[in-house]
Design a protein around this motif. Structure first.
Motif, PDB file in Angstrom:
ATOM      1  N   HIS A  26      14.549  11.875  35.248  1.00 41.70           N
ATOM      2  CA  HIS A  26      15.309  11.148  34.231  1.00 41.70           C
ATOM      3  C   HIS A  26      14.880   9.676  34.207  1.00 41.70           C
ATOM      4  N   ALA A  27      14.697   9.081  35.378  1.00 44.93           N
ATOM      5  CA  ALA A  27      14.245   7.690  35.449  1.00 44.93           C
ATOM      6  C   ALA A  27      12.878   7.534  34.783  1.00 44.93           C
ATOM      7  N   PHE A  74      14.819  -5.630  29.341  1.00 47.19           N
ATOM      8  CA  PHE A  74      14.168  -4.341  29.590  1.00 47.19           C
ATOM      9  C   PHE A  74      15.065  -3.487  30.488  1.00 47.19           C
ATOM     10  N   ILE A  75      15.554  -4.083  31.567  1.00 47.75           N
ATOM     11  CA  ILE A  75      16.429  -3.354  32.499  1.00 47.75           C
ATOM     12  C   ILE A  75      17.723  -2.959  31.796  1.00 47.75           C
ATOM     13  N   GLU A  76      18.274  -3.870  30.993  1.00 47.85           N
ATOM     14  CA  GLU A  76      19.507  -3.560  30.269  1.00 47.85           C
ATOM     15  C   GLU A  76      19.295  -2.413  29.277  1.00 47.85           C
ATOM     16  N   ALA A  77      18.122  -2.365  28.624  1.00 50.93           N
ATOM     17  CA  ALA A  77      17.821  -1.269  27.701  1.00 50.93           C
ATOM     18  C   ALA A  77      17.783   0.065  28.445  1.00 50.93           C
ATOM     19  N   VAL A  78      17.216   0.067  29.638  1.00 56.87           N
ATOM     20  CA  VAL A  78      17.194   1.281  30.460  1.00 56.87           C
ATOM     21  C   VAL A  78      18.617   1.645  30.873  1.00 56.87           C
ATOM     22  N   ALA A  79      19.415   0.653  31.258  1.00 58.00           N
ATOM     23  CA  ALA A  79      20.804   0.911  31.676  1.00 58.00           C
ATOM     24  C   ALA A  79      21.600   1.570  30.558  1.00 58.00           C
ATOM     25  N   VAL A  80      21.438   1.055  29.333  1.00 61.97           N
ATOM     26  CA  VAL A  80      22.172   1.610  28.186  1.00 61.97           C
ATOM     27  C   VAL A  80      21.737   3.050  27.933  1.00 61.97           C
ATOM     28  N   ARG A  81      20.424   3.285  27.919  1.00 64.78           N
ATOM     29  CA  ARG A  81      19.927   4.646  27.631  1.00 64.78           C
ATOM     30  C   ARG A  81      20.287   5.630  28.729  1.00 64.78           C
ATOM     31  N   GLU A  82      20.294   5.111  29.965  1.00 62.31           N
ATOM     32  CA  GLU A  82      20.567   5.993  31.108  1.00 62.31           C
ATOM     33  C   GLU A  82      22.065   6.124  31.370  1.00 62.31           C
ATOM     34  N   GLY A  83      22.858   5.199  30.813  1.00 63.80           N
ATOM     35  CA  GLY A  83      24.300   5.220  31.035  1.00 63.80           C
ATOM     36  C   GLY A  83      24.664   4.846  32.457  1.00 63.80           C
ATOM     37  N   GLU A  88      21.421   0.046  39.117  1.00 60.05           N
ATOM     38  CA  GLU A  88      20.829   1.389  39.111  1.00 60.05           C
ATOM     39  C   GLU A  88      19.630   1.440  38.161  1.00 60.05           C
ATOM     40  N   ALA A  89      19.764   0.775  37.013  1.00 60.19           N
ATOM     41  CA  ALA A  89      18.647   0.730  36.063  1.00 60.19           C
ATOM     42  C   ALA A  89      17.477  -0.056  36.654  1.00 60.19           C
ATOM     43  N   ARG A  90      17.763  -1.140  37.351  1.00 56.92           N
ATOM     44  CA  ARG A  90      16.695  -1.931  37.976  1.00 56.92           C
ATOM     45  C   ARG A  90      15.938  -1.080  38.998  1.00 56.92           C
ATOM     46  N   ARG A  91      16.664  -0.264  39.747  1.00 59.05           N
ATOM     47  CA  ARG A  91      16.027   0.628  40.728  1.00 59.05           C
ATOM     48  C   ARG A  91      15.084   1.591  40.016  1.00 59.05           C
ATOM     49  N   ALA A  92      15.514   2.157  38.896  1.00 64.56           N
ATOM     50  CA  ALA A  92      14.665   3.076  38.131  1.00 64.56           C
ATOM     51  C   ALA A  92      13.433   2.352  37.599  1.00 64.56           C
TER      52      ALA A  92
END
Length: 130
Positions: A26-27, A74-83, A88-92
């Motif tokens: 998923h990441a 960029f990290i925030e965009a991943v956080a939103v898409r990943e929920g 956690e998004a930064r780790r991904a």
């Protein structure tokens, strides 16, 4: 023997300290989708050719981004898409982009970083060029 995709997922799972391979998958999906939206031309397709074949469409078939993202964006965009939360998004992001940086040669990585606003090198585990 692992397929190239399985090997990539194992690396992301280890680097991101994910309990399950599904979390690593998923990441990879989310991070490459966001990255691909911010790359154009040969750099995007050159990177897609270096990754397992299943990853190529994630980079090349998404809609182009309407505006560039800061590293935090960029990290925030991943956080939103990943929920998920920002940490956690930064780790991904750092797990996946760190492996992307190891996969790409220095010239390709420089070209990719040139397409992104300053500060993204850290997300790839690199120093920003002086």
């Amino acid at each position: 023997m692992n397929s190239p995709l399985e090997a990539l997922l194992d690396q992301v799972q280890e680097r991101g300290r994910y309990a399950l391979r599904q979390e690593a998958a998923h990441a990879v999906q989310i991070v490459l989708d966001v990255l691909g939206a911010h790359l154009v031309g040969d750099d995007r397709s050159d990177l897609a050719r270096l990754l397992p074949r299943q990853c190529g469409p994630l980079l090349t078939e998404g809609e182009p981004a309407s505006e560039p993202l800061t590293p935090r964006g960029f990290i925030e965009a991943v956080a939103v898409r990943e929920g998920v939360e920002f940490a956690e998004a930064r780790r991904a992001v750092t797990a996946v982009l760190g492996i992307v940086a190891e996969t790409a040669d220095d010239a390709l990585l420089r070209r990719i970083l040139t397409q992104l606003p300053p500060g993204h090198a850290g997300l790839f585990g690199r120093m920003d060029p002086a």
